[in-house]
Design an enzyme around this catalytic site. Structure first.
Site, PDB file in Angstrom:
ATOM      1  N   ASP A  67       0.809  -1.216   0.000  1.00 13.84           N
ATOM      2  CA  ASP A  67       0.000   0.000   0.000  1.00 13.84           C
ATOM      3  C   ASP A  67       0.842   1.266   0.000  1.00 13.84           C
ATOM      4  O   ASP A  67       2.059   1.227   0.175  1.00 13.84           O
ATOM      5  CB  ASP A  67      -0.950   0.007   1.203  1.00 13.84           C
ATOM      6  CG  ASP A  67      -0.276  -0.468   2.491  1.00 13.84           C
ATOM      7  OD1 ASP A  67       0.942  -0.262   2.631  1.00 13.84           O
ATOM      8  OD2 ASP A  67      -0.962  -1.041   3.350  1.00 13.84           O
ATOM      9  N   ASN A 136      -7.878  -3.284  14.398  1.00 16.16           N
ATOM     10  CA  ASN A 136      -9.240  -3.623  13.972  1.00 16.16           C
ATOM     11  C   ASN A 136      -9.255  -4.807  12.995  1.00 16.16           C
ATOM     12  O   ASN A 136     -10.284  -5.110  12.409  1.00 16.16           O
ATOM     13  CB  ASN A 136      -9.938  -2.414  13.344  1.00 16.16           C
ATOM     14  CG  ASN A 136      -9.232  -1.911  12.090  1.00 16.16           C
ATOM     15  OD1 ASN A 136      -8.218  -2.463  11.663  1.00 16.16           O
ATOM     16  ND2 ASN A 136      -9.767  -0.854  11.499  1.00 16.16           N
ATOM     17  N   HIS A 138      -7.443  -5.027  10.185  1.00 15.93           N
ATOM     18  CA  HIS A 138      -7.155  -4.733   8.774  1.00 15.93           C
ATOM     19  C   HIS A 138      -5.779  -5.250   8.394  1.00 15.93           C
ATOM     20  O   HIS A 138      -4.861  -5.299   9.217  1.00 15.93           O
ATOM     21  CB  HIS A 138      -7.313  -3.237   8.464  1.00 15.93           C
ATOM     22  CG  HIS A 138      -6.178  -2.357   8.886  1.00 15.93           C
ATOM     23  ND1 HIS A 138      -6.341  -1.297   9.729  1.00 15.93           N
ATOM     24  CD2 HIS A 138      -4.860  -2.365   8.573  1.00 15.93           C
ATOM     25  CE1 HIS A 138      -5.190  -0.681   9.914  1.00 15.93           C
ATOM     26  NE2 HIS A 138      -4.274  -1.319   9.229  1.00 15.93           N
ATOM     27  N   GLU A 143      -9.872  -2.316   5.098  1.00 19.70           N
ATOM     28  CA  GLU A 143     -10.561  -2.000   6.340  1.00 19.70           C
ATOM     29  C   GLU A 143     -11.800  -2.882   6.536  1.00 19.70           C
ATOM     30  O   GLU A 143     -12.384  -3.390   5.568  1.00 19.70           O
ATOM     31  CB  GLU A 143     -10.999  -0.528   6.327  1.00 19.70           C
ATOM     32  CG  GLU A 143      -9.848   0.464   6.215  1.00 19.70           C
ATOM     33  CD  GLU A 143      -9.125   0.690   7.528  1.00 19.70           C
ATOM     34  OE1 GLU A 143      -9.153  -0.195   8.404  1.00 19.70           O
ATOM     35  OE2 GLU A 143      -8.534   1.771   7.695  1.00 19.70           O
TER      36      GLU A 143
END
Length: 241
Positions: A67, A136, A138, A143
């Site tokens: 990314d 979380n 990810h 996400e």
């Protein structure tokens, strides 16, 4: 899914570096998928040390990063282009033309995403994908949500991720709100995957990754569907297993 629990961050990082080195030594022209963030830094440090000791040769390796922030210049100190140069690329014998990171500054981001995906395919796919994990769940910048991106896409970051990443910036206002990320299907096509996690703040995500339901609201749980996944975590990250 294989889970390796090490005593601390340093031993975890060494184990991860050994697995990457084994991949490269067995297949010198390996295609590596690379991650950024604070967790892989120790692994990169160990790989650089191994290179300087003559224990690994990167000259035929091709890399693809997961990314990059959208509209953050490559020379910005918080960009992942800068991160990879600082932590790995400039310290080893990787050829610049063999290193690939999504470009977030291009005019047509959809074309860039398609080009990046095609470039991975032309390289033969990822042999070994290194992943970190967000609190979380990810991975990359995929996400939690009702649906997940399949291939490389521009992604809107959650407030939780923006808050978490604000520690790298002067203020939360300077954290980009979007990022280009390789999608879940592309990640899961890798021949082998290793996921690194360190610290108590990752324990809940690791618990859901290993023992939870496969759920798009915990993107890392999709790794349960892959036949060759190794988690390398420290005792704090493993505390809820």
């Amino acid at each position: 899914m294989r889970v390796i629990i090490e005593n601390d961050y340093q031993t975890m990082s060494r184990k991860a570096a050994l697995l990457v080195a084994s991949q490269v030594n067995l297949k010198p022209n390996s295609v590596l998928g690379l991650a950024t963030g604070s967790t892989p830094e120790g692994m990169y440090q160990k790989l650089v040390q191994m290179y300087h000791r003559g224990e690994i040769d990167f000259s035929e390796v091709i890399t693809f990063n997961l990314d990059e922030y959208y509209k953050l210049p490559p020379d910005n100190k918080e960009s992942y282009h800068y991160y990879m140069q600082k932590n790995l690329f400039k310290h080893v014998n990787l050829y610049p033309e063999n290193t690939n990171i999504p470009r977030g500054m291009v005019g047509n981001i959809e074309t860039e995403c398609k080009y990046y995906e095609e470039k991975i395919q032309r390289a033969g796919g990822i042999d070994l994908q290194v992943l970190g994990i967000g609190s979380n769940g990810h991975i990359g910048f995929n996400e939690p949500g009702d649906r997940l991106n399949v291939t490389t896409k521009l992604i809107k970051l959650t407030e939780e991720t923006i808050k978490s990443n604000s520690r790298f910036f002067d203020s939360p206002d300077k954290v980009p709100r979007k990022a280009v990320s390789v999608g879940m299907a592309t990640i899961l096509k890798a021949e082998r995957i290793i996921l690194l996690a360190s610290g108590e703040n990752k324990a809940e995500a690791i618990k859901k990754t290993v023992n939870g339901y496969v759920d798009t609201r915990v993107p890392s749980s999709l790794l349960q569907t892959h036949p060759e996944v190794t988690l390398i975590i420290d005792e704090e990250a493993a505390s809820l297993l």
